[in-house]
Design a protein around this motif. Structure first.
Motif, PDB file in Angstrom:
ATOM      1  N   ILE A   1       0.834  -1.205   0.000  1.00  0.00           N
ATOM      2  CA  ILE A   1       0.000   0.000   0.000  1.00  0.00           C
ATOM      3  C   ILE A   1       0.866   1.253   0.000  1.00  0.00           C
ATOM      4  O   ILE A   1       0.624   2.195  -0.753  1.00  0.00           O
ATOM      5  N   TRP A   2       1.904   1.280   0.825  1.00  0.00           N
ATOM      6  CA  TRP A   2       2.791   2.439   0.900  1.00  0.00           C
ATOM      7  C   TRP A   2       3.440   2.702  -0.456  1.00  0.00           C
ATOM      8  O   TRP A   2       3.455   3.821  -0.941  1.00  0.00           O
ATOM      9  N   ARG A   3       3.956   1.675  -1.107  1.00  0.00           N
ATOM     10  CA  ARG A   3       4.630   1.840  -2.398  1.00  0.00           C
ATOM     11  C   ARG A   3       3.637   2.272  -3.473  1.00  0.00           C
ATOM     12  O   ARG A   3       3.969   3.076  -4.343  1.00  0.00           O
ATOM     13  N   THR A   4       2.434   1.777  -3.413  1.00  0.00           N
ATOM     14  CA  THR A   4       1.417   2.161  -4.384  1.00  0.00           C
ATOM     15  C   THR A   4       1.042   3.632  -4.229  1.00  0.00           C
ATOM     16  O   THR A   4       0.892   4.350  -5.217  1.00  0.00           O
ATOM     17  N   LEU A   5       0.920   4.103  -3.005  1.00  0.00           N
ATOM     18  CA  LEU A   5       0.516   5.492  -2.760  1.00  0.00           C
ATOM     19  C   LEU A   5       1.595   6.494  -3.118  1.00  0.00           C
ATOM     20  O   LEU A   5       1.296   7.592  -3.584  1.00  0.00           O
ATOM     21  N   ILE A   6       2.859   6.180  -2.887  1.00  0.00           N
ATOM     22  CA  ILE A   6       3.916   7.153  -3.135  1.00  0.00           C
ATOM     23  C   ILE A   6       4.560   7.001  -4.499  1.00  0.00           C
ATOM     24  O   ILE A   6       5.463   7.750  -4.846  1.00  0.00           O
ATOM     25  N   TYR A   7       4.111   6.073  -5.314  1.00  0.00           N
ATOM     26  CA  TYR A   7       4.747   5.826  -6.603  1.00  0.00           C
ATOM     27  C   TYR A   7       4.584   7.025  -7.535  1.00  0.00           C
ATOM     28  O   TYR A   7       3.494   7.557  -7.694  1.00  0.00           O
TER      29      TYR A   7
END
Length: 140
Positions: free
Chosen positions: A26-32
């Protein structure tokens, strides 16, 4: 391992690892943010873009009464515009904007006092494309 009983410790370990993996996803998806494709544009005026870029820009450098002007027409409004100084961004530059039948026309202007010293690349970012315009020392 499949025949082992599920203990409280093993269940806790599985839940903790599952939580970590879901959190990381989720973190990587949001900050991508996709990487920028850099496109160099040379000359006093013309059209800039590539066969891989759906963004084609009409641009022009000109000098009027001691003022340096750079105008750009694109279908999409630029996200940012700045001078590139030694590989780092100099302060962003304000621009005037108006809608035309060809797209959005943006004009940046510098007077002899505000004309940049030591910077030779003006950068305009539109979506995932970074257009690099070489500053003409003598536009005329």
């Amino acid at each position: 391992m499949a025949a082992e009983k599920l203990t409280k410790g093993r269940l806790t370990q599985i839940l903790v690892m599952l939580t970590l993996l879901i959190s990381a996803f989720i973190w990587r998806t949001l900050i991508y943010t996709p990487g920028l494709s850099s496109i160099d544009c040379d000359g006093r005026q013309g059209v800039c873009g590539t066969s891989h870029s759906p963004k084609l820009l009409n641009y022009q450098w000109r000098e009027e009464g001691g003022n340096l002007k750079f105008s750009l027409i694109s279908k999409t409004k630029p996200h940012a515009a700045y001078w590139l100084e030694d590989g780092a961004q100099a302060p962003k530059v304000a621009a005037s904007s108006e809608e035309t039948p060809e797209g959005v026309q943006r004009v940046w202007q510098w007077t002899s006092e505000t004309r940049p010293e030591g910077q030779d690349t003006f950068v305009v970012v539109i979506d995932q494309y970074q257009f690099n315009f070489n500053y003409l020392k003598k536009p005329n």
